[in-house]
Scaffold this active site. Structure first.
Site, mmCIF file in Angstrom:
data_model
loop_
_atom_site.group_PDB
_atom_site.id
_atom_site.type_symbol
_atom_site.label_atom_id
_atom_site.label_comp_id
_atom_site.label_asym_id
_atom_site.label_seq_id
_atom_site.Cartn_x
_atom_site.Cartn_y
_atom_site.Cartn_z
ATOM 1 N N ASP A 1 0.812 -1.206 0.000
ATOM 2 C CA ASP A 1 0.000 0.000 0.000
ATOM 3 C C ASP A 1 0.852 1.266 0.000
ATOM 4 O OD1 ASP A 1 -2.421 -1.242 -0.143
ATOM 5 O OD2 ASP A 1 -2.938 -1.027 1.967
ATOM 6 N N LYS B 1 -3.911 3.073 -2.296
ATOM 7 C CA LYS B 1 -5.157 3.801 -2.499
ATOM 8 C C LYS B 1 -5.049 5.107 -1.706
ATOM 9 C CE LYS B 1 -8.962 1.326 -2.603
ATOM 10 N NZ LYS B 1 -9.166 1.204 -4.062
ATOM 11 N N MET C 1 -7.765 9.459 8.740
ATOM 12 C CA MET C 1 -8.264 9.897 7.434
ATOM 13 C C MET C 1 -9.358 10.956 7.553
ATOM 14 S SD MET C 1 -8.411 6.058 5.776
ATOM 15 C CE MET C 1 -9.317 5.419 7.204
#
Length: 266
Positions: A52, A74, A189
């Site tokens: 990732d 991502k 996030m």
């Protein structure tokens, strides 16, 4: 009393990384020293590593020279592989008899979609193993000198994602409860929706004077810790042009940063 350690211990025998299996490993928040011994073992034996965006590439030095590396990061707002395609790739490689290491930043089961991938592997009949990692909400705060729990401030903590599966601010959260609890809140996030998050918490009664910290690039040499109060949090994020990856924490334990900021002295 002196003990001869060699007489009382046995050499560690790590679980065999079998062909045709997938290991979902957490790579920690960034500092290569925070990977587990089992993750290092997986790196040393993997045929393919699907990794990732938030994985520190320095840890690939543990991998053997013939390993294949595939990026599957991502990041919000940027072109990214679809989750379905990543999962199908894991299954495809495992069916070819490869040792597949799915490497994720932090911990694979904490806002990392590891559970989704594991469910798909189980349905496809692919053997897998979960190797936990140090989550940024724990390890990142420790590197910022902010204890996740402290007896004089809190006996519980809440980990929260700043967006849902659609990328929008989560509506499933009970924001009134989150606002009114005294428990520290740790947001992953959350930069994208920080305006709405702050407004919602304040409208539901969270103290505008509550101390907040934004930790960026946690555990890395360029780690930064910005402290403010909830009333000014959104404005500070804009003024400082703070970009992900970032962990946001609000609560009385944030004040411990003043005396526990060990990272700047290390």
């Amino acid at each position: 009393m002196h003990h001869d350690i060699n007489k009382n211990t046995k050499p560690i025998q790590f679980t065999d990384f079998k062909r045709g299996s997938v290991w979902l490993c957490g790579a920690g928040p960034g500092d290569p020293g925070l990977i587990t011994c089992l993750c290092k073992h997986a790196l040393e034996n993997a045929d393919y590593i699907i990794y990732d965006a938030l994985v520190n590439n320095d840890i690939f030095s543990f991998a053997h020279s013939g390993v294949f590396l595939e990026y599957a990061g991502k990041r919000g707002g940027k072109p990214s592989p679809k989750q379905k395609d990543i999962t199908l790739r894991l299954i495809e490689l495992a069916k070819q008899g490869k040792r597949v290491l799915r490497l994720k930043g932090g911990d694979p089961f904490i806002f990392g979609r590891g559970a989704e991938e594991a469910v798909a592997l189980r349905k496809a009949g692919i053997p897998f193993r979960i190797v936990p990692g140090v989550s940024a909400g724990i390890g990142g705060l420790a590197y910022a000198g902010i204890p996740l729990t402290y007896r004089e401030t809190n006996q519980a903590v809440t980990l929260i994602t700043g967006h849902d599966a659609t990328g929008e601010m989560p509506h499933a959260h009970n924001w009134a409860v989150l606002a009114q609890t005294k428990i520290p809140l740790v947001f992953y996030m959350a930069i994208k929706h920080i305006d709405n998050i702050c407004t919602t918490l304040l409208e539901n009664g969270r103290s505008e004077q509550e101390t907040c910290a934004v930790v960026t690039n946690a555990s890395l040499p360029n780690q930064a810790v910005n402290i403010t109060i909830l009333k000014n949090l959104s404005q500070m994020v804009k003024q400082q042009n703070i970009q992900p990856p970032a962990i946001i924490v609000m609560g009385d334990n944030v004040d411990m940063h003043k005396i526990l900021d060990w990272f700047i002295y290390s």
